[in-house]
Design a protein around this motif. Structure first.
Motif, short mmCIF file in Angstrom:
data_model
loop_
_atom_site.label_atom_id
_atom_site.label_comp_id
_atom_site.label_asym_id
_atom_site.label_seq_id
_atom_site.Cartn_x
_atom_site.Cartn_y
_atom_site.Cartn_z
N ALA A 174 30.01 11.54 62.22
CA ALA A 174 30.17 12.42 61.06
C ALA A 174 31.14 13.56 61.38
N LEU A 219 35.12 14.73 59.70
CA LEU A 219 35.58 16.06 59.33
C LEU A 219 36.84 16.44 60.10
N CYS A 261 24.38 20.09 56.24
CA CYS A 261 23.91 18.77 55.80
C CYS A 261 23.26 18.88 54.43
N LEU A 313 28.31 17.29 56.94
CA LEU A 313 29.51 17.16 56.13
C LEU A 313 30.43 18.36 56.35
N ARG A 368 34.19 18.80 54.59
CA ARG A 368 34.93 17.62 54.14
C ARG A 368 35.35 17.79 52.69
N PHE A 370 33.50 17.30 49.32
CA PHE A 370 32.43 18.21 48.92
C PHE A 370 32.94 19.59 48.53
#
Length: 204
Positions: A23, A27, A71, A79, A97, A100
């Motif tokens: 994850a 990013l 998160c 994220l 990211r 979002f």
């Protein structure tokens, strides 16, 4: 101990773990997200491991400072991140990211982290943003930070000149005190007229 788990209406804020490398790579590899970050986009999971070991995990060994994974409660998958450095700048920073963006996530996370830092007795935080990154300045103002001054530096490792705007939020009641390190360090420094009720001058 720094970086205790926090929760908001939509978010879980927690430490990064080794299983989050995938994850974190999503990013760090994004060039658009990286535009205003002080490192180059990650090109591999190996580079992501280097980032985790040298920039994230080391924070968890320090008494002050923090490095949170942002998160969503629905999946607890990072994220983005939000952090405050343990040095005398207590530099506050964040990245998310781009899928979002524009959902108020960083502001929501920032409000929780700011309250936690205040509870832990941190005297102040600072934050800087590239003058071209106006969204970041908006987050700082929404968190109650006040513009203090601007300065130009030859930004490394990307090696080009950048004008940064420095914001600050004092927790210790010393409302007029300004963190002057960047002002004193860089020859080009000045006060801009920022369209904000929080504009403050820093005189030599």
């Amino acid at each position: 101990m720094n970086t205790p788990r926090l929760e908001t209406q939509r978010l879980i804020l927690r430490r990064f773990e080794e299983e989050d490398i995938g994850a974190l790579f999503l990013l760090l590899k994004d060039e658009e997200v990286n535009t205003f970050l002080p490192w180059f986009p990650a090109k591999s999971t190996e580079e992501t491991w280097d980032f985790y070991n040298n920039r994230v995990a080391v924070q968890y060994k320090k008494e002050q400072g923090c490095f949170y994974a942002i998160c969503l409660k629905e999946d607890n998958v990072p994220l983005g991140y939000i952090k405050a450095e343990a040095d005398d700048s207590h530099d506050f920073g964040y990245a998310l990211r781009k899928e979002f963006w524009h959902r108020g996530i960083v502001t929501e996370a920032g409000e929780a982290v700011v309250e936690q830092l205040k509870k832990e007795g941190l005297p102040y935080i600072t934050a800087t943003h590239d003058r071209n990154n106006l969204r970041s300045g908006g987050v700082m103002r929404r968190l109650g930070m006040r513009y203090q001054y601007s300065y130009e530096e030859q930004w490394q490792p990307k090696n080009f000149p950048v004008v940064f705007r420095m914001y600050q939020l004092n927790f210790d009641g010393e409302a007029s005190w300004v963190y002057r390190k960047y002002w004193d360090l860089y020859d080009v420094h000045y006060i801009e007229e920022i369209e904000s009720p929080y504009t403050v001058c820093c005189k030599t």
